[in-house]
Structures are given as structure tokens and as C-alpha cells.
Scaffold this active site. Structure first.
Site, PDB file in Angstrom:
ATOM      1  N   GLY A 239      11.109  62.239  72.908  1.00 56.07           N
ATOM      2  CA  GLY A 239      10.671  60.854  72.805  1.00 56.07           C
ATOM      3  C   GLY A 239      11.039  59.966  73.962  1.00 56.07           C
ATOM      4  O   GLY A 239      10.835  58.752  73.898  1.00 56.07           O
ATOM      5  N   THR A 240      11.589  60.523  75.051  1.00 56.68           N
ATOM      6  CA  THR A 240      12.016  59.680  76.177  1.00 56.68           C
ATOM      7  C   THR A 240      10.911  59.439  77.195  1.00 56.68           C
ATOM      8  O   THR A 240      11.101  58.661  78.125  1.00 56.68           O
ATOM      9  CB  THR A 240      13.223  60.315  76.878  1.00 56.68           C
ATOM     10  OG1 THR A 240      12.933  61.682  77.180  1.00 56.68           O
ATOM     11  CG2 THR A 240      14.458  60.252  75.994  1.00 56.68           C
ATOM     12  N   THR A 243       6.277  63.596  78.714  1.00 52.50           N
ATOM     13  CA  THR A 243       4.831  63.838  78.745  1.00 52.50           C
ATOM     14  C   THR A 243       4.082  62.612  79.272  1.00 52.50           C
ATOM     15  O   THR A 243       3.083  62.751  79.988  1.00 52.50           O
ATOM     16  CB  THR A 243       4.329  64.211  77.342  1.00 52.50           C
ATOM     17  OG1 THR A 243       5.102  65.299  76.841  1.00 52.50           O
ATOM     18  CG2 THR A 243       2.867  64.614  77.376  1.00 52.50           C
ATOM     19  N   HIS A 459      32.251  49.903  49.418  1.00 55.88           N
ATOM     20  CA  HIS A 459      32.192  50.981  50.418  1.00 55.88           C
ATOM     21  C   HIS A 459      31.716  50.430  51.768  1.00 55.88           C
ATOM     22  O   HIS A 459      32.354  50.669  52.808  1.00 55.88           O
ATOM     23  CB  HIS A 459      31.249  52.084  49.926  1.00 55.88           C
ATOM     24  CG  HIS A 459      31.156  53.259  50.842  1.00 55.88           C
ATOM     25  ND1 HIS A 459      31.828  54.438  50.614  1.00 55.88           N
ATOM     26  CD2 HIS A 459      30.469  53.452  51.996  1.00 55.88           C
ATOM     27  CE1 HIS A 459      31.568  55.292  51.590  1.00 55.88           C
ATOM     28  NE2 HIS A 459      30.731  54.719  52.439  1.00 55.88           N
ATOM     29  N   GLU A 460      30.624  49.692  51.744  1.00 54.46           N
ATOM     30  CA  GLU A 460      30.090  49.149  52.991  1.00 54.46           C
ATOM     31  C   GLU A 460      31.006  48.054  53.549  1.00 54.46           C
ATOM     32  O   GLU A 460      31.146  47.919  54.774  1.00 54.46           O
ATOM     33  CB  GLU A 460      28.675  48.597  52.773  1.00 54.46           C
ATOM     34  CG  GLU A 460      27.653  49.629  52.314  1.00 54.46           C
ATOM     35  CD  GLU A 460      27.508  50.778  53.293  1.00 54.46           C
ATOM     36  OE1 GLU A 460      27.781  50.591  54.498  1.00 54.46           O
ATOM     37  OE2 GLU A 460      27.143  51.875  52.856  1.00 54.46           O
ATOM     38  N   ASP A 535      29.647  60.304  55.920  1.00 53.87           N
ATOM     39  CA  ASP A 535      30.819  59.879  56.688  1.00 53.87           C
ATOM     40  C   ASP A 535      31.749  61.057  56.951  1.00 53.87           C
ATOM     41  O   ASP A 535      32.267  61.215  58.070  1.00 53.87           O
ATOM     42  CB  ASP A 535      31.573  58.787  55.929  1.00 53.87           C
ATOM     43  CG  ASP A 535      30.714  57.558  55.678  1.00 53.87           C
ATOM     44  OD1 ASP A 535      29.790  57.325  56.475  1.00 53.87           O
ATOM     45  OD2 ASP A 535      30.965  56.841  54.699  1.00 53.87           O
TER      46      ASP A 535
END
EC number: 3.4.24.-
Length: 684
Positions: A239-240, A243, A459-460, A535
Site C-alpha cells: 500500500g505504499t 505499483t 480498562h480503556e 494487549d
């Protein structure tokens, strides 16, 4: 005559070989029609011997024809056809009839000789001028001819048709075209992509621009003794834009451009890949100077001698050998440049990578913040955006994104704005698109219990608080407990730094931040859940990398066991004792990081509680919300987004100051003029 007229055929044929199929179908229909109508006479009616005797006695028969010693055909006289009993026969002749006159009646007989004797017996009392004419004929019908000779001709035509189809790549395979190259050739008129469409790849563009310039102005280089590179290998993650860069070369070069995938060389037939390589270079040499582009060259360029059975014939190796010879062999001609792309350079054969084959290896990495800004500007051009959309701000919010992902963000933002019936794409749409690309589609109808939602919130919040109070952790951008496709029940987005090296302290802080969610669950609820699976996977991988790859452990020492070519089935390059020691050190490292995270969260328990409660209320929090809730980060290090914001404010202040100065200047000039006049008069 212009180029367009020369390229347009005068009598265009249907695409492919469909016209041949129509010819075959038409021929079959004609044959079936002739066979049907040859056995069906338009005005001939069936009869029998008794009715024939009656016709003969009444004098209605003009002549009798015995056909092929099997059929008796009766022709009535014109006077008899006027009678009412033959009214059925008074109709037009068939338009498909090929004879002047058709028989009126016919019936089957056993033998022509015995039938003649019966007629003579029935006419023995007739005068000579009243006797009917008796004829014997031999005629071959179309059905008989078709079954004997015509069927063979149709078979031969069908066989010829199938061979043509197979030879030209139609249905039935390419059995006679198996060794031909599948490369597509493009000229300058077909490729519309140019270097203007390629953004964020400045170094790679400079390299390939030199090749294009050599093709256009080769004398400038050859006068100094320079030679054009034989091969250029584009290396980078998916994807960089590898092509895309090759398409730009095709659009700029103005020479024939052959494009082919590495997998197109490989077939199940032995020798096909090598034959296609030779055919490709044969076509290229005829069109020289030209460029050959091989996408995903690792399909045929893998290292030889790995994974093959002893004594077996490896088709992929034969293809690679043929490619090596064509690129730099004994009979190699100049004028053909090889352009190849791969995202797995570590598996390529050393002979393929050497100078003389691929002289240049161009790295096409993921873009930095400036490259992302350029890419966004390219993709924002065709989109109708509002004034608040800033490409630089979008670049700061998308660290680690490749060019294809940035294009996807722009497209998703346009779709979201259209879904909400907006007249232009706004910044909120781009933020929603970034969330969609990172975490997946939002699951609004997913039913979550209050207890589960509370666990997710803490948790977050644990991730956010841990990262906020660790110096080397990546700063938080956004934390959400909205369920999404990939991120499950919640996710936290961080803004990683634009750097290529990481220290031990930075990696340890990263592990602690990743364990913050599990630690918060243990502190608040006294138990843990399965929500920390991703995690734990990440921390385990990072810990093993620190110990066994980067040499960041005192007990193991400065050793690295990294080998990209080693498969998972091969033996480890260290003893069982060392393997046990590595496992112990990894476990000790993670346990120490976990205890450190627990102490940090207990110390900042108030911040954890505030953040979790706010998440339960709003579900989504940004960096500015964290500043209001728990204060500024206790470190002087600025994030990329903060640097961008301050830079934007400074530029805005400079523009306002410049405008103010321009407004003041005219009035100052007027004042100076009025002050100088009195001074002059005083001197006089």
C-alpha cells in the site's frame, strides 16, 4: 492521417472470437434446415396402392416414377387436378423447392420391378395412348449425403474452430499458446498516471525520474560514459505506492511498457515459466528501448534450494534461472530496463539482487508527516471539502498510515458526508473515517450489559492514565468504548512519534501502557477478564524482541537470534538451556512492568476514576478532555499535534501582524510628509 485514425481498424470485428462461434451456429442451423426441408415436400401427399389403382382406372395419372427402388411417386394430369376430389392438391408450390414440378402423391413399395409388373397388369386393357409413363430414377437425398459425407465435413470444421479458439486464448484453454508471455504492453497514450499523481515518495521519484530522463535524453549520460541501470527494485510494505510509481514511469517514459505479475510466469506444466520469460524478453528486445515491470517478483524470485525435494524438478527455480540469464547473461542486449516490486525482499535470491541485474534498490516506505500531507492534498483535489479541512492536521492524525490507507480515509469521509446529506465533506467526517479505518464499522445495535460496559470503561481508562503519566509512552489522541468491528468493545488511539529508533526505556513504557487495561481491572474489580487478549499478545511479542532480538537484557547479553529466512519448522539457533533462560527473563520483564503499572494506577486512582466515569457518560473522549479532567501531562515533551497547533497559531499571528503593518504604513508616510514641509520652510 492522424494517429487515432491509423490505430482505428476499417472493419472492426467483434471482440474476441465470438464471430467464429456465430459462424458455426449459423452453419449448423443451415444444415438442419436443409435436412428438414429435403424430407418434406410442399405439395406431395401420402397415399397407398389401393387409391393408386383407383386413380389409374379413372385416367387421372400422367406418369409414375420409381425413386431409388423404394418410393413410387405419382404425377397427376392437369385435367385431373381440376376435379373437386383433388382440391387439396391445388396449392402453391413450396418456395424452398428446387425442382420444376413436385409429385402429387407418393407411397412406399417393396420393389420397383414387382411394382412395374402390377402397373402393366392393371393397364393391359388400356389403349397404348392411354397408358401412363413409367420411369425409374436414382436420387441421393440431402439426409443421405449428410450422413455419409457432410457430417464428416462438419466435424472437420468444428475441430478447426476449437483449435483456433485454443490458439488465440479463447474457451478451451491455451494449449497451443502456453509458452507465450501474458504481459500487457502499454504506450504513452494509454497511461494517464504521471509523477504529479505520486506524492510522499520524493526520494523514490528522484531515482525513477533519472531513468525516465535517460530514456528521453540518453546522449547526456552516454557522452560521459554512463550506462543506464539494468534493473530497479522497488521495496516497501503493501500500500505504499510501488505499483503507482511504476504506472507513473509508464506514463512519463514515452516508450513501450510491458506489465506482468510474477505469478503469471508459473503454471503446472514443466518449462512454461522459462518459456514465458524468454518470450517476454524477445518481445521487449524487438521494442527496445522499453521497460518491463514485474509486480510481486517474489513469486518467482525466491531463494533457490529451499523447500524442494532432492532430485525433483522445481519449475519456479527453472523460471528464475531463465530470468537471471535474460537480465545479465552471455547474450544479453541493452535497451531493456527491468522494473520490479516486492514487499518481501528478504526471500529473494542473492543472484537476483546483485549489481548488474538490479543495480538499484529503492525503498518505498510509509510516508512521514510531510509525505502524508502531500498525499492528502492529492486525494483531496477531486473531493468537495469545506474550509475547515486541513491536510496537515489530517496528516498528524494518521501516523503509520500507508498511501492506500490515506486514499481509503478520503473515500470513506466522502461516503460518510454523502450519507448525512452534506453539501461538502467536513473535518468531522474525516475523523469518523479515520476511526472506521482503524477500528472498523461502529456496531450501534450491539447489546452490552452495564457490567461489561463498566469493565470496558475502566480498562480503556487504565490505558489512557498509564500512558498519560509515563514519559516515553505515546500520547493519547482518543479513547472510546463504542463497540467496533475490529477493536471489539473499545479502543484507545495513540499518536506515535515519527522516529526510527527506540530505547529500552521507551519500550518498557510501551509495555506498561499496554498492560494498563489489565491492571485497572485488577485494581477496581479484583478480577481480570478476557478483554486484554490483544494487549497480552503485543506485550509478549515486544518482550521477546527485547530479550532475543535487540539484546536489551543483561542476563542474556548482547545477542540477537533474528533470522528472517528461518522458517518456523527449522531448529532454533540456541540451546534448550538458553531457551529456558530467555523464557524466564521474558516472564520476569513482563511481571516487573505489570507491578510498575499497578503502582502507577494506584497512585493516580482519582484520575482513573474520573476518566472512567466520564467515558461511561460520553463514550468518547479526546486529548483536550483529558487535559480538563486530569490536567496537563507532567512532561515538557510536545506531541506532533501540539507542535502543529502551535505552529499554525504562530503562522496566523505572523499573518495578522503583517497585515497590521501594511495598514499602518500609508498613514505613517503621510505624517512624515506633513512634518517635513515645515522643517524645510524654517530652513528657508
Amino acid at each position: 492521417m492522424d494517429q487515432k485514425q491509423r490505430n482505428t481498424p476499417k472493419n472492426p470485428m467483434p471482440k474476441g472470437n465470438n464471430y467464429q462461434l456465430w459462424i458455426l451456429l449459423s452453419l449448423i442451423l443451415v444444415v438442419l434446415g436443409l435436412a428438414y426441408f429435403s424430407n418434406k415436400s410442399g405439395a406431395t401427399e401420402p397415399t397407398n396402392i389401393n387409391e393408386f389403382k383407383t386413380m389409374l382406372k379413372d385416367g387421372d395419372v400422367e406418369k409414375v416414377v420409381v425413386l431409388n427402388d423404394k418410393w413410387a411417386e405419382i404425377y397427376l394430369s392437369n385435367e385431373a387436378l381440376k376435379k373437386n376430389k383433388y382440391k387439396k392438391l391445388q396449392q402453391e408450390r413450396s418456395p424452398l423447392s428446387v425442382v420444376k414440378r413436385e409429385p402429387n402423391y407418393r407411397f412406399m413399395i417393396t420393389s420397383g420391378t414387382s411394382f412395374e409388373e402390377k402397373i402393366d397388369e392393371l393397364q393391359k386393357d388400356f389403349p397404348e395412348n392411354k397408358k401412363v409413363q413409367f420411369l425409374v430414377e436414382e436420387k441421393e437425398s440431402f439426409t443421405t449425403w449428410f450422413m455419409s459425407s457432410g457430417f464428416l465435413l462438419v466435424l472437420l470444421f468444428g475441430f478447426w474452430f476449437l483449435m483456433r479458439r485454443m490458439a488465440t486464448g479463447g474457451a478451451g484453454g491455451q494449449i497451443f499458446n502456453i509458452g507465450k508471455s501474458k504481459a500487457q504492453m502499454f504506450d504513452a497514450n494509454h497511461m494517464k498516471v504521471t509523477f504529479k499523481d505520486v506524492a510522499g515518495l520524493d526520494e523514490a521519484k528522484e531515482e525513477v525520474e533519472e531513468i525516465v530522463d535517460f530514456l528521453k535524453n540518453s546522449k547526456k549520460y552516454t557522452d560521459l560514459g554512463g550506462k543506464i541501470p539494468k534493473g530497479v527494485l522497488l521495496v516497501g510494505p503493501p500500500g505504499t505506492g510501488k505499483t503507482l510509481l511504476a504506472k507513473a514511469v509508464a506514463g512519463e517514459a514515452g516508450v513501450p511498457f510491458f506489465s506482468m505479475s510474477g505469478s503469471d510466469f508459473v503454471e503446472m506444466f514443466v518449462g512454461v515459466g522459462a518459456a514465458r520469460v524468454r518470450d517476454l524478453f524477445k518481445q521487449a528486445k524487438e521494442k527496445a528501448p522499453c521497460i518491463i515491470f514485474i509486480d510481486e517478483i517474489d513469486a518467482i524470485g525466491r531463494s533457490r534450494g529451499k523447500g524442494s525435494m532432492p532430485g525433483s524438478n522445481d519449475e519456479r527455480e527453472n523460471t528464475l534461472n531463465s530470468l537471471l540469464v535474460e537480465m545479465d547473461g552471455f547474450g544479453t542486449d541493452s535497451g531493456v530496463i527491468i522494473l520490479a516490486a516486492t514487499n518481501r525482499p528478504d526471500v529473494l535470491d542473492n543472484a537476483l539482487m546483485r549489481a548488474g541485474r538490479f543495480d538499484r534498490q529503492i525503498s518505498v516506505d510509509k510516508p512521514d508527516i510531510n509525505g502524508r500531507e502531500q498525499i492528502f492534498k492529492v486525494h483531496l483535489n477531486p473531493i468537495k471539502v469545506s474550509k475547515d479541512v486541513n491536510a496537515k492536521e489530517l496528516a498528524t492524525q494518521t501516523p503509520g498510515f500507508a498511501g492506500a490507507e490515506l486514499a481509503n480515509v478520503c473515500n470513506e469521509a466522502a461516503l460518510i458526508a454523502a450519507r448525512n446529506d452534506k453539501s461538502a465533506v467536513e473535518m468531522d467526517d474525516f475523523m469518523a473515517a479515520i476511526d472506521r479505518v482503524i477500528g472498523g464499522l461502529e456496531k450501534k445495535n450491539k447489546i452490552i450489559s452495564k457490567e461489561e460496559k463498566r469493565i470496558v470503561a475502566y480498562h480503556e481508562a487504565g490505558h489512557a492514565v498509564t500512558g498519560w503519566f509515563l514519559e516515553h509512552a505515546n500520547p493519547l489522541v482518543k479513547v472510546s468504548i463504542v463497540p467496533r468491528g475490529v477493536a471489539a468493545l473499545g479502543y484507545a488511539q495513540y499518536l506515535p512519534k515519527e522516529q526510527y529508533l527506540n530505547t529500552t526505556e521507551e519500550m518498557m513504557d510501551e509495555i506498561c501502557m499496554t498492560l494498563g487495561g489489565r491492571a485497572a481491572e485488577e485494581i477496581i474489580f479484583g478480577r481480570i477478564s478476557t478483554g486484554a487478549l490483544s494487549d497480552l499478545e503485543r506485550t509478549t511479542k515486544m518482550a521477546y524482541s527485547m530479550v532475543s532480538i535487540y539484546g536489551m537484557n543483561e542476563e542474556i547479553g548482547h545477542l540477537s537470534f533474528y533470522d528472517p529466512n528461518r522458517s518456523e519448522f527449522s531448529s532454533r539457533p540456541y540451546s534448550e538451556a538458553l531457551a529456558e533462560k530467555i523464557d524466564e527473563e521474558v516472564k520476569k520483564l513482563i511481571e516487573g512492568a505489570y507491578q510498575r503499572t499497578l503502582e502507577l494506577l494506584r497512585e493516580h486512582g482519582d484520575a482513573l476514576e474520573k476518566l472512567a466515569q466520564q467515558l461511561l457518560e460520553k463514550e468518547v473522549l479526546y486529548q483536550s478532555d483529558l487535559v480538563k479532567l486530569i490536567g496537563e501531562r507532567p512532561f515538557d515533551k510536545k506531541t506532533i499535534y501540539q507542535e502543529f497547533t502551535e505552529e499554525a497559531e504562530e503562522k496566523k499571528a505572523e499573518v495578522e501582524a503583517t497585515q497590521a503593518q501594511e495598514e499602518v504604513k500609508p498613514s505613517e508616510d503621510k505624517d512624515s510628509d506633513t512634518e517635513q514641509k515645515p522643517d524645510t520652510t524654517e530652513e528657508v
